[in-house]
Design an enzyme around this catalytic site. Sequence first.
Site, PDB file in Angstrom:
ATOM      1  N   ASP A 358       0.760  -1.110  -0.104  1.00 55.28           N
ATOM      2  CA  ASP A 358      -0.045   0.024  -0.046  1.00 55.28           C
ATOM      3  C   ASP A 358       0.838   1.122  -0.039  1.00 55.28           C
ATOM      4  O   ASP A 358       2.242   1.164  -0.332  1.00 55.28           O
ATOM      5  CB  ASP A 358      -0.825  -0.152   1.058  1.00 55.28           C
ATOM      6  CG  ASP A 358      -2.348   0.563   0.966  1.00 55.28           C
ATOM      7  OD1 ASP A 358      -2.355   2.061   1.138  1.00 55.28           O
ATOM      8  OD2 ASP A 358      -3.229   0.165   0.834  1.00 55.28           O
ATOM      9  N   LYS A 465      -4.295  -1.412  -6.313  1.00 60.10           N
ATOM     10  CA  LYS A 465      -5.229  -0.859  -5.322  1.00 60.10           C
ATOM     11  C   LYS A 465      -5.233   0.640  -6.077  1.00 60.10           C
ATOM     12  O   LYS A 465      -4.049   1.242  -5.774  1.00 60.10           O
ATOM     13  CB  LYS A 465      -4.768  -0.669  -4.034  1.00 60.10           C
ATOM     14  CG  LYS A 465      -5.844  -0.073  -2.944  1.00 60.10           C
ATOM     15  CD  LYS A 465      -5.738  -0.381  -1.670  1.00 60.10           C
ATOM     16  CE  LYS A 465      -6.340   0.523  -0.648  1.00 60.10           C
ATOM     17  NZ  LYS A 465      -6.070   0.407   0.624  1.00 60.10           N
ATOM     18  N   TRP A 466      -6.380   1.002  -6.298  1.00 61.39           N
ATOM     19  CA  TRP A 466      -6.449   2.226  -6.960  1.00 61.39           C
ATOM     20  C   TRP A 466      -7.119   3.573  -6.101  1.00 61.39           C
ATOM     21  O   TRP A 466      -8.130   3.406  -5.884  1.00 61.39           O
ATOM     22  CB  TRP A 466      -7.175   2.328  -8.109  1.00 61.39           C
ATOM     23  CG  TRP A 466      -7.381   3.604  -9.161  1.00 61.39           C
ATOM     24  CD1 TRP A 466      -7.912   4.740  -8.659  1.00 61.39           C
ATOM     25  CD2 TRP A 466      -7.064   3.462 -10.771  1.00 61.39           C
ATOM     26  NE1 TRP A 466      -7.719   5.554  -9.804  1.00 61.39           N
ATOM     27  CE2 TRP A 466      -7.324   4.700 -10.878  1.00 61.39           C
ATOM     28  CE3 TRP A 466      -6.577   2.596 -11.367  1.00 61.39           C
ATOM     29  CZ2 TRP A 466      -7.253   5.415 -12.345  1.00 61.39           C
ATOM     30  CZ3 TRP A 466      -6.369   3.001 -12.802  1.00 61.39           C
ATOM     31  CH2 TRP A 466      -6.727   4.478 -13.006  1.00 61.39           C
ATOM     32  N   ASP A 467      -6.259   4.128  -5.350  1.00 61.62           N
ATOM     33  CA  ASP A 467      -6.653   5.248  -4.270  1.00 61.62           C
ATOM     34  C   ASP A 467      -7.018   6.548  -4.945  1.00 61.62           C
ATOM     35  O   ASP A 467      -6.413   6.833  -6.179  1.00 61.62           O
ATOM     36  CB  ASP A 467      -5.860   5.097  -3.207  1.00 61.62           C
ATOM     37  CG  ASP A 467      -6.363   5.563  -1.937  1.00 61.62           C
ATOM     38  OD1 ASP A 467      -7.306   5.883  -1.748  1.00 61.62           O
ATOM     39  OD2 ASP A 467      -5.582   5.288  -0.854  1.00 61.62           O
ATOM     40  N   MET A 468      -7.754   7.252  -4.016  1.00 62.36           N
ATOM     41  CA  MET A 468      -8.373   8.768  -4.509  1.00 62.36           C
ATOM     42  C   MET A 468      -8.397   9.458  -3.111  1.00 62.36           C
ATOM     43  O   MET A 468      -9.644   9.216  -2.568  1.00 62.36           O
ATOM     44  CB  MET A 468      -9.114   8.924  -5.468  1.00 62.36           C
ATOM     45  CG  MET A 468      -9.129  10.188  -5.947  1.00 62.36           C
ATOM     46  SD  MET A 468     -10.679  10.823  -6.054  1.00 62.36           S
ATOM     47  CE  MET A 468     -10.581  12.087  -7.445  1.00 62.36           C
ATOM     48  N   GLY A 514     -10.233   7.120  -0.266  1.00 60.60           N
ATOM     49  CA  GLY A 514     -10.177   7.345   1.207  1.00 60.60           C
ATOM     50  C   GLY A 514     -11.458   6.481   2.004  1.00 60.60           C
ATOM     51  O   GLY A 514     -12.210   6.900   2.545  1.00 60.60           O
ATOM     52  N   GLY A 515     -11.286   5.194   1.416  1.00 60.14           N
ATOM     53  CA  GLY A 515     -12.480   4.300   1.888  1.00 60.14           C
ATOM     54  C   GLY A 515     -13.574   4.614   0.993  1.00 60.14           C
ATOM     55  O   GLY A 515     -13.134   4.335  -0.335  1.00 60.14           O
ATOM     56  N   ASP A 534     -12.432   3.298   5.588  1.00 62.62           N
ATOM     57  CA  ASP A 534     -11.437   3.147   6.242  1.00 62.62           C
ATOM     58  C   ASP A 534     -11.846   2.659   7.601  1.00 62.62           C
ATOM     59  O   ASP A 534     -10.532   2.485   8.246  1.00 62.62           O
ATOM     60  CB  ASP A 534     -10.582   4.441   6.164  1.00 62.62           C
ATOM     61  CG  ASP A 534      -9.637   4.878   5.001  1.00 62.62           C
ATOM     62  OD1 ASP A 534      -9.367   3.576   4.341  1.00 62.62           O
ATOM     63  OD2 ASP A 534      -8.932   5.753   4.709  1.00 62.62           O
TER      64      ASP A 534
HETATM   65  C1  DGJ Z   1      -6.853   5.749   2.093  1.00 65.41           C
HETATM   66  C2  DGJ Z   1      -7.186   4.182   1.962  1.00 65.41           C
HETATM   67  O1  DGJ Z   1      -8.399   4.227   2.123  1.00 65.41           O
HETATM   68  C3  DGJ Z   1      -6.335   3.407   2.654  1.00 65.41           C
HETATM   69  O2  DGJ Z   1      -6.758   2.229   2.607  1.00 65.41           O
HETATM   70  C4  DGJ Z   1      -4.985   3.743   2.543  1.00 65.41           C
HETATM   71  O3  DGJ Z   1      -4.624   3.024   1.133  1.00 65.41           O
HETATM   72  C5  DGJ Z   1      -4.474   5.131   2.585  1.00 65.41           C
HETATM   73  N1  DGJ Z   1      -5.322   5.807   1.743  1.00 65.41           N
HETATM   74  C6  DGJ Z   1      -3.114   5.207   2.073  1.00 65.41           C
HETATM   75  O4  DGJ Z   1      -2.841   6.454   2.002  1.00 65.41           O
END
Ligand code: DGJ
Length: 731
Positions: A358, A465-468, A514-515, A534
Amino acid sequence: MAITVRDSKFILKTDNTAWILRIAEGYLESLYYGADVPDCDLEYLVNTQILNFAPYDADLGLKYIYGARLYLYSGANSGDFRTPACDVVDQNGYTGCRFSYAGYEILPETPADFAMPKIRGGGETLKILLTDRDKKIDAELYFQPAEDCDAFVRYARIVNRSGGVVSLKKAASLQLDFDNGRFDLLSVAGAPGDEMRNLRRPVTQGKAEISSRFGVTGHSANPFFALCAPSATEDAGECYGFNLLYSGNFKNEIECDCHGCVRVVSGISDENFFWTLKDGDSFYTPQAVCVFSEEGIGGMSRRFHRLCREHVIPPRYKDTRPVVANTWESFYFTVDEDKVRAFAKKAKEIGADTVVLDDGWFRNEDNENLGDWEPDSRRFPSGLGKLVEAVKAEGLNFGLWFEPEMISRRSKLFKAHPEWLLQNGDKGSESRNQYVLDMANPAVVDHVFGVMAAYLSRYDISYVKWDMNRYLSEVGSGCLSNQGEASHRYALGVYALLERITEEFGVLVEGCAGGGGRFDLGMLYYEPMIWLSDNTDPYNRTEIQFGAATAYPPCALSYHFSKGEGTSGKPSGPYFRMLAANFACFGYELDLTKLSGEEIAACRAFTEKRRSYDKYVLGGDFYKLDADGKYYYACLQVLKDRSAALLTFIQVDAQIRYESLVLRLKGLKSDARYKVGESGLVLYGRTLEKAGVRISDLLCPHWKEEDPSRIALKAGKAGSGIAFEIVEVKD
Ligand code: DGJ
């Protein structure tokens, strides 16, 4: 036949529903939408009363009052004062439009040039052509029945034939009018860490709006909503559900006028939306879906679940999901190569199949290096190559975290391309110490693709895992002359990137913002599962998951077993934390290297058990059981052929009177006999549905703490629960 055209009527059917449209006096109207009915000549339903103060067609006179009719796509500023689906500024600067009927076509499938997330395997589509004859602007309305899900897909294409330039101020995907609509509005409301709460309120005169101006669907609202009969319950009553295959700013408007007509308009938000169409240009709206159920909210949910499972998420993930071990809550920003190597060994021992590295692999804290995507040389001195090999050598797959749409001020990319930020001439806001890249700019999309492709082609990576982690503010794009297009073009840029990454590399993309900040059918078209929140506290997570399941199937929800030191402040044992995994895609997110041998063994046993439940989680029909939503939650996941089911009962709050209680089951075959867990009971489905089962020690007579399938239910104690299978017995 799903689509029949007869006597100036369009009759659309799914397995259990009918939608009847008619052409009257040159206008397209909705006659009826709801449970299937044997008759189609329902003109007697049309409201012909004379409404005071209401404009009417100048040629037809009082017999055609706009405000009394039920339409499918109304223009603004046209004598129908209800919320419009469409608004256009013509070459002369006039606003408004009025559409009348101009023809139809039946297409074999979704048009090939529709380039956004769409219902997969969608077949015959009715295209009805409406036109504004004066302005020479067309609205093509598309209706595609998804028969097996009692769903209709709706979208529109606006075409400019005016000979000049016009601008779209609003172009919704769906409009639906109900005469005498007496409804409750059910929607999903939340916040970061507290996503997907169900909210129910009566529809009264005036307007309710469920929308986002976050640039993404957002944590606080969701494009899903439903109109239910006020008497509708989880199991009975009429319920119309709506959702959008869209991930950007959306607006759902639910308006009840003074005559009791309820109008629904759903689509891209018209705020800051302004789309230029040159002569001959056209604009497709995203797809909307609506389902109807007479089997209450649960019936609606199951139809949406089926639609999502069978027609939205990428088909290659229909029967499978990885069990992930993720480094985030395990190490946060202190992650390093040695830790991941040790973590991978333990991940193997607990039976996980994918290690996901991550955030933190390219930076020490959250204020740097986004956009550069270079491994941090202090903690990953040999880059990622050796680490990927080491993880693979354990027999595990490797997954990598990206936040592709973001950039840090402290990055090389920021210095090289300050013009690549989303910006509107203002100095811009920071959020989580970062800015947003301008995904409306194809050059930016190409660049980000190149960076990700370099990793995905060089290393054996099967999971992204594609986060934002921030919303879009000060939205504007340096590459556009019309800034009213920036938000939608941003969403299209993200889809284009997702399309290329998933198609060219075949990687599984887990969504995250962010969840649950971008949990919608648009993302699920590319991402078979999305990190729902999260908040991994099992008490909170259970509530969040149950809320989400009103609209989305368990197979789309991603949840990880974590340390359990959660926001509820309540202690939770490991088996309780695992129980929440029975209605979500499952993984681990805690420092596995700190677990004792016994704990590792327990996790391994649970992984095995949970994998054996995949058939229920990924393909089963989900029934909420008599859930009071306060002290306990219970659900049954029933296989399609109804030969077996998984019951999960979770007690989230202390309540002595639930020491032992009777749960009535749902969705089983009445005349089949089922073995109930290990209780020794064999009962008919009808008995289980009508009389129920008593949740008590009877169902777990020999429970042992370390056996996760038999969690002790102790005198109404919070943090307890049980899961067991109910399997058909054939004589
Ligand atoms: C927000 C995600 O929801 C978390 O699971 C984690 O990947 C963090 N960002 C990392 O910055």
